[in-house]
Design a protein around this motif. Structure first.
Motif: not given
Ligand code: NDP
Length: 369
Positions: A5-21, A82-94
């Protein structure tokens, strides 16, 4: 949470990338068009000065207003972050890794001679990528160093607000969460109210823009300074009235010292004769301030920041060390930074610094250290 579950939550996503951009696009646009005081930066070694448009507070308030209206009209979800905390974290890291490799490549190929853009290449890839090649790189006319630190501080507030929304929707709002949100909210608003003071801080004037700074601004500030909020989402804390009062006092004293010390130095640099606490300032060698907070301890401003950082964690009680990540990290960082700055000032001011040290022997913590 199991590993899968942790690994899945940490996977970057296009939604997170779109939010960041979208966030960066918003900041780049409003940063260029909204009104704001144009503040000259310090004079660089080639005699030039950058100018910073300090419209961060207006940009932030407008963003919060737009997101508020968006969530009222169901255009955006208040818990999207808040629903995408870890996903946003990994996307921002990349993103941070990518952007700093671009900065490295552009920096290495630069032929510029100005202090802002002159490349500083040691030849060691890791070192140059980590510490950066250029002092003030730009992208489409935007000063990236000022842009990223602004994004990080705003990102911290956006994460907090989304965590707060989640907490309210899950009917888990507690006194601890209110205190944490209140203190951090005031600190971040204050930061943008006094944004012009940032233009003379160490990061802006002395550090080149590499992974260390970009990661610190975009990943470390928003995602680790908000640990207390995340922690309070799944942990209950009972605070006594005395604990709440003590917590508010730590915040208020911390704020007074932090803002007071930074303001005194800033005013002193603008007008070395400006009174400090109602009296003419004590000035050493015409250059260093030895009155007010700066006469009690060198870098007394760091003490204020440490008290503030503690006040953000105290609402979580003392059952776990996890919410104390920020003050512990800050203690280590500021002791290290104080030493680096001490060396820099000793080199820059020579005998004048030695005289200041004699007159003000304490560092950070008055009468102790
Ligand atoms: P300072 O704002 O303290 O700036 C240091 C510089 O101030 C020195 O290099 C020197 O520069 C000048 N200076 C030092 N002593 C004197 C004096 N007595 N009189 C006049 N000038 C003096 O440091 P930072 O940029 O590190 O910190 C700024 C704020 O940001 C602090 O409050 C700090 O706590 C906070 N901070 C917060 C962090 C966080 O993660 N929350 C991280 C880092 C900082 P010059 O060459 O111009 O004279």
């Amino acid at each position: 949470m199991d590993l899968n579950h942790l690994f899945n939550s940490l996977s970057p996503s296009w939604t997170s990338a779109a939010m960041l951009l979208s966030f960066f696009l918003y900041l780049a646009t409003v940063g260029s068009i909204l009104p704001g005081k144009l503040v000259p930066g310090v004079t660089l070694s080639d005699g030039t000065r950058l100018h910073y448009r300090c419209n961060g507070l207006l940009s932030l308030l407008l963003l919060v207003l737009l997101l508020g209206v968006g969530s009222q009209t169901n255009l955006v979800s208040p818990t999207a972050i808040a629903d995408r905390g870890l996903e946003l974290l990994s996307t921002t890291f990349i993103f941070s890794v990518y952007v700093t490799f671009m900065l490295y490549l552009v920096g290495c190929n630069s032929r510029a001679k100005s202090s802002s853009l002159k490349p500083h290449v040691s030849g060691n890839l890791i070192h140059d990528w980590w510490f950066g090649i250029q002092l003030n790189p730009e992208f489409m006319g935007i000063d990236l160093k000022f842009f990223f630190v602004r994004a990080g501080m705003m990102g911290w507030l956006l994460i907090n607000l989304s965590v707060l929304a989640k907490c309210i929707l899950e009917a888990k709002l507690s006194q601890s969460m209110i205190l944490y949100q209140l203190f951090c909210g005031l600190y971040i608003l204050d930061y943008f109210f006094y944004e012009e003071f940032m233009t003379s801080t160490w990061d802006i004037i002395a550090e080149r823009l590499g992974f260390m700074l970009v990661f610190g601004d975009l990943v470390f500030i928003p995602f680790t300074f908000s640990i207390q909020g995340w922690w309070l989402l799944s942990n209950k804390v009972e605070l006594t009235t005395a604990a709440i009062i003590a917590n508010c006092l730590v915040f208020l004293i911390g704020y007074m010292v932090f803002r007071g010390a930074n303001k005194q130095k800033h005013m002193f640099k603008k007008d070395p004769k400006a009174p400090i606490w109602g009296s003419p300032p004590k000035v050493i060698g015409g250059k260093l301030l030895a009155s007010g907070y700066w006469g009690i301890a060198r870098h007394c401003n760091y003490l204020g920041d440490l008290l503030l950082a503690s006040s953000f964690s105290l609402p979580c009680g003392i059952s776990s060390v996890v919410p104390y990540f920020y003050p512990i990290y800050l203690l280590i960082l500021l002791i290290w930074r104080e030493r680096r700055d001490e060396a820099r000032c000793a080199e820059k001011y020579k005998d004048v610094w030695a005289e200041y040290r004699k007159l003000v022997p304490y560092r950070i913590l008055p009468y102790v250290y």
